[in-house]
Design a protein around this motif. Structure first.
Motif, PDB file in Angstrom:
ATOM      1  N   MET A 161       0.825  -1.188   0.000  1.00  0.00           N
ATOM      2  CA  MET A 161       0.000   0.000   0.000  1.00  0.00           C
ATOM      3  C   MET A 161       0.867   1.250   0.000  1.00  0.00           C
ATOM      4  SD  MET A 161      -3.706  -0.494   1.262  1.00  0.00           S
ATOM      5  CE  MET A 161      -3.706   0.809   2.410  1.00  0.00           C
ATOM      6  N   ASN A 162       1.996   1.170   0.671  1.00  0.00           N
ATOM      7  CA  ASN A 162       2.860   2.353   0.715  1.00  0.00           C
ATOM      8  C   ASN A 162       3.359   2.735  -0.667  1.00  0.00           C
ATOM      9  OD1 ASN A 162       2.576   2.682   3.463  1.00  0.00           O
ATOM     10  ND2 ASN A 162       4.374   1.462   3.954  1.00  0.00           N
ATOM     11  N   LEU A 163       3.685   1.727  -1.501  1.00  0.00           N
ATOM     12  CA  LEU A 163       4.140   2.006  -2.862  1.00  0.00           C
ATOM     13  C   LEU A 163       3.023   2.675  -3.662  1.00  0.00           C
ATOM     14  CD1 LEU A 163       6.249   1.844  -5.102  1.00  0.00           C
ATOM     15  CD2 LEU A 163       5.393  -0.466  -5.601  1.00  0.00           C
ATOM     16  N   ALA A 164       1.811   2.150  -3.549  1.00  0.00           N
ATOM     17  CA  ALA A 164       0.678   2.751  -4.264  1.00  0.00           C
ATOM     18  C   ALA A 164       0.440   4.177  -3.798  1.00  0.00           C
ATOM     19  CB  ALA A 164      -0.579   1.909  -4.054  1.00  0.00           C
ATOM     20  N   LYS A 165       0.503   4.390  -2.498  1.00  0.00           N
ATOM     21  CA  LYS A 165       0.294   5.736  -1.951  1.00  0.00           C
ATOM     22  C   LYS A 165       1.360   6.702  -2.472  1.00  0.00           C
ATOM     23  CE  LYS A 165      -0.913   7.937   2.375  1.00  0.00           C
ATOM     24  NZ  LYS A 165      -1.111   7.752   3.814  1.00  0.00           N
ATOM     25  N   GLU A 166       2.578   6.228  -2.542  1.00  0.00           N
ATOM     26  CA  GLU A 166       3.675   7.055  -3.055  1.00  0.00           C
ATOM     27  C   GLU A 166       3.474   7.383  -4.536  1.00  0.00           C
ATOM     28  OE1 GLU A 166       8.198   5.996  -4.143  1.00  0.00           O
ATOM     29  OE2 GLU A 166       7.683   5.659  -2.034  1.00  0.00           O
ATOM     30  N   LYS A 167       3.112   6.370  -5.337  1.00  0.00           N
ATOM     31  CA  LYS A 167       2.938   6.568  -6.782  1.00  0.00           C
ATOM     32  C   LYS A 167       1.742   7.459  -7.103  1.00  0.00           C
ATOM     33  CE  LYS A 167       6.229   3.847  -8.330  1.00  0.00           C
ATOM     34  NZ  LYS A 167       7.360   4.338  -9.075  1.00  0.00           N
ATOM     35  N   LEU A 168       0.727   7.437  -6.261  1.00  0.00           N
ATOM     36  CA  LEU A 168      -0.495   8.195  -6.527  1.00  0.00           C
ATOM     37  C   LEU A 168      -0.563   9.516  -5.766  1.00  0.00           C
ATOM     38  CD1 LEU A 168      -2.938   5.163  -6.475  1.00  0.00           C
ATOM     39  CD2 LEU A 168      -2.140   6.425  -8.487  1.00  0.00           C
ATOM     40  N   ALA A 169       0.504   9.853  -5.080  1.00  0.00           N
ATOM     41  CA  ALA A 169       0.541  11.113  -4.319  1.00  0.00           C
ATOM     42  C   ALA A 169       0.209  12.276  -5.245  1.00  0.00           C
ATOM     43  CB  ALA A 169       1.909  11.302  -3.681  1.00  0.00           C
ATOM     44  N   GLY A 170      -0.668  13.126  -4.795  1.00  0.00           N
ATOM     45  CA  GLY A 170      -1.049  14.301  -5.576  1.00  0.00           C
ATOM     46  C   GLY A 170      -2.257  14.079  -6.467  1.00  0.00           C
ATOM     47  N   ASP A 171      -2.662  12.835  -6.691  1.00  0.00           N
ATOM     48  CA  ASP A 171      -3.848  12.547  -7.490  1.00  0.00           C
ATOM     49  C   ASP A 171      -5.032  12.497  -6.532  1.00  0.00           C
ATOM     50  OD1 ASP A 171      -5.931  11.514  -9.035  1.00  0.00           O
ATOM     51  OD2 ASP A 171      -4.565  10.277 -10.221  1.00  0.00           O
ATOM     52  N   GLU A 172      -5.844  13.530  -6.540  1.00  0.00           N
ATOM     53  CA  GLU A 172      -6.912  13.683  -5.560  1.00  0.00           C
ATOM     54  C   GLU A 172      -8.064  12.700  -5.736  1.00  0.00           C
ATOM     55  OE1 GLU A 172      -8.051  17.763  -5.271  1.00  0.00           O
ATOM     56  OE2 GLU A 172      -6.004  18.402  -4.861  1.00  0.00           O
ATOM     57  N   ARG A 173      -8.051  11.907  -6.826  1.00  0.00           N
ATOM     58  CA  ARG A 173      -9.101  10.898  -7.009  1.00  0.00           C
ATOM     59  C   ARG A 173      -8.918   9.718  -6.068  1.00  0.00           C
ATOM     60  NH1 ARG A 173      -8.114   9.089 -12.799  1.00  0.00           N
ATOM     61  NH2 ARG A 173      -6.028   9.312 -11.963  1.00  0.00           N
ATOM     62  N   PHE A 174      -7.700   9.522  -5.587  1.00  0.00           N
ATOM     63  CA  PHE A 174      -7.387   8.357  -4.763  1.00  0.00           C
ATOM     64  C   PHE A 174      -7.346   8.739  -3.291  1.00  0.00           C
ATOM     65  CE2 PHE A 174      -5.922   7.339  -8.939  1.00  0.00           C
ATOM     66  CZ  PHE A 174      -6.274   6.009  -9.089  1.00  0.00           C
ATOM     67  N   ARG A 175      -8.073   7.976  -2.474  1.00  0.00           N
ATOM     68  CA  ARG A 175      -8.128   8.203  -1.029  1.00  0.00           C
ATOM     69  C   ARG A 175      -7.623   6.944  -0.330  1.00  0.00           C
ATOM     70  NH1 ARG A 175     -10.305  13.200   0.720  1.00  0.00           N
ATOM     71  NH2 ARG A 175     -11.565  14.016  -0.974  1.00  0.00           N
ATOM     72  N   PHE A 176      -6.644   7.099   0.511  1.00  0.00           N
ATOM     73  CA  PHE A 176      -6.106   5.986   1.293  1.00  0.00           C
ATOM     74  C   PHE A 176      -6.674   6.074   2.698  1.00  0.00           C
ATOM     75  CE2 PHE A 176      -3.393   6.207  -2.281  1.00  0.00           C
ATOM     76  CZ  PHE A 176      -2.941   4.916  -2.496  1.00  0.00           C
ATOM     77  N   VAL A 177      -7.299   5.000   3.131  1.00  0.00           N
ATOM     78  CA  VAL A 177      -7.975   5.005   4.426  1.00  0.00           C
ATOM     79  C   VAL A 177      -7.207   4.133   5.419  1.00  0.00           C
ATOM     80  CG1 VAL A 177      -9.527   3.111   3.785  1.00  0.00           C
ATOM     81  CG2 VAL A 177     -10.199   4.695   5.577  1.00  0.00           C
ATOM     82  N   GLN A 178      -7.151   4.612   6.644  1.00  0.00           N
ATOM     83  CA  GLN A 178      -6.549   3.834   7.731  1.00  0.00           C
ATOM     84  C   GLN A 178      -7.613   2.944   8.327  1.00  0.00           C
ATOM     85  OE1 GLN A 178      -4.993   6.311  10.842  1.00  0.00           O
ATOM     86  NE2 GLN A 178      -2.903   5.849  10.287  1.00  0.00           N
ATOM     87  N   ARG A 179      -7.334   1.656   8.426  1.00  0.00           N
ATOM     88  CA  ARG A 179      -8.281   0.787   9.117  1.00  0.00           C
ATOM     89  C   ARG A 179      -8.064   0.924  10.620  1.00  0.00           C
ATOM     90  NH1 ARG A 179      -6.066  -5.350   8.037  1.00  0.00           N
ATOM     91  NH2 ARG A 179      -3.984  -4.993   8.880  1.00  0.00           N
ATOM     92  N   ILE A 180      -9.058   0.549  11.367  1.00  0.00           N
ATOM     93  CA  ILE A 180      -9.009   0.613  12.828  1.00  0.00           C
ATOM     94  C   ILE A 180      -8.933  -0.824  13.337  1.00  0.00           C
ATOM     95  CG2 ILE A 180     -10.236   1.336  14.901  1.00  0.00           C
ATOM     96  CD1 ILE A 180     -11.637   3.440  13.000  1.00  0.00           C
ATOM     97  N   ILE A 181      -8.030  -1.077  14.273  1.00  0.00           N
ATOM     98  CA  ILE A 181      -7.806  -2.430  14.792  1.00  0.00           C
ATOM     99  C   ILE A 181      -7.825  -2.395  16.321  1.00  0.00           C
ATOM    100  CG2 ILE A 181      -6.256  -4.421  14.821  1.00  0.00           C
ATOM    101  CD1 ILE A 181      -4.930  -3.321  12.311  1.00  0.00           C
ATOM    102  N   THR A 182      -8.361  -3.457  16.913  1.00  0.00           N
ATOM    103  CA  THR A 182      -8.380  -3.560  18.381  1.00  0.00           C
ATOM    104  C   THR A 182      -7.131  -4.278  18.875  1.00  0.00           C
ATOM    105  OG1 THR A 182      -9.662  -5.600  18.249  1.00  0.00           O
ATOM    106  CG2 THR A 182     -10.898  -3.561  18.595  1.00  0.00           C
ATOM    107  N   ARG A 183      -6.030  -3.604  18.788  1.00  0.00           N
ATOM    108  CA  ARG A 183      -4.783  -4.104  19.376  1.00  0.00           C
ATOM    109  C   ARG A 183      -3.895  -2.909  19.669  1.00  0.00           C
ATOM    110  NH1 ARG A 183      -2.506  -7.288  14.429  1.00  0.00           N
ATOM    111  NH2 ARG A 183      -1.985  -5.600  13.046  1.00  0.00           N
ATOM    112  N   PRO A 184      -2.908  -3.089  20.503  1.00  0.00           N
ATOM    113  CA  PRO A 184      -2.017  -1.966  20.815  1.00  0.00           C
ATOM    114  C   PRO A 184      -1.261  -1.494  19.575  1.00  0.00           C
ATOM    115  CG  PRO A 184      -1.729  -3.751  22.402  1.00  0.00           C
ATOM    116  CD  PRO A 184      -2.603  -4.281  21.301  1.00  0.00           C
ATOM    117  N   ALA A 185      -1.006  -0.204  19.518  1.00  0.00           N
ATOM    118  CA  ALA A 185      -0.236   0.362  18.410  1.00  0.00           C
ATOM    119  C   ALA A 185       1.161  -0.232  18.400  1.00  0.00           C
ATOM    120  CB  ALA A 185      -0.162   1.888  18.558  1.00  0.00           C
ATOM    121  N   GLY A 186       1.739  -0.287  17.215  1.00  0.00           N
ATOM    122  CA  GLY A 186       3.109  -0.772  17.098  1.00  0.00           C
ATOM    123  C   GLY A 186       3.285  -1.661  15.895  1.00  0.00           C
ATOM    124  N   GLY A 187       4.457  -2.181  15.753  1.00  0.00           N
ATOM    125  CA  GLY A 187       4.750  -3.088  14.651  1.00  0.00           C
ATOM    126  C   GLY A 187       4.897  -2.408  13.311  1.00  0.00           C
ATOM    127  N   GLY A 188       4.958  -1.099  13.282  1.00  0.00           N
ATOM    128  CA  GLY A 188       5.147  -0.383  12.031  1.00  0.00           C
ATOM    129  C   GLY A 188       3.911  -0.346  11.147  1.00  0.00           C
TER     130      GLY A 188
END
Length: 120
Positions: free
Chosen positions: A1-28
């Motif tokens: 996903m990071n590669l896609a986000k990088e390649k599509l940066a600046g193209d306002e048609r694409f929206r990257f959403v953060q999912r929500i997870i029930t676990r402690p933050a971490g792991g990159g």
């Protein structure tokens, strides 16, 4: 996903959403994290576009996804194939996108060869 986000940066048609997870933050992982209680409140109050259970955890996509899709934006999210059909039933223009898993011992896939798109 990071590669896609990088390649599509600046193209306002694409929206990257953060999912929500029930676990402690971490792991990159680039996700939002919530306690089980807060996650359940998000579900109860209708603040998730989609939610599911896997691996003993709860996962969800925020309701903003519905607004973006209604505007015709392309939404990119890390989700689950187990709920993709339900999501497609509600958002008919939503294609299914899957990433093939590879074992840790196998060589990396060729650039861009790991994504397949299925039109719905």
């Amino acid at each position: 996903m990071n590669l896609a986000k990088e390649k599509l940066a600046g193209d306002e048609r694409f929206r990257f959403v953060q999912r929500i997870i029930t676990r402690p933050a971490g792991g990159g992982e680039n996700s939002g994290f919530a306690t089980a209680e807060i996650f359940q409140r998000l579900v109860t109050e209708g603040l998730l576009s989609l939610h599911w259970q896997a691996h003993g955890l709860s996962y969800g996509l925020p309701i903003i996804v519905d607004e973006w899709l209604a505007k015709g934006d392309v939404v990119v999210a890390n989700g689950s194939r187990t709920v993709l059909a339900d999501f497609q039933a509600e958002n008919h223009q939503c294609p299914g996108i899957t990433r093939q898993r590879r074992s840790r011992s196998s060589s990396p896939p060729k650039k861009d060869s790991y994504v397949s798109i299925h039109d719905v």
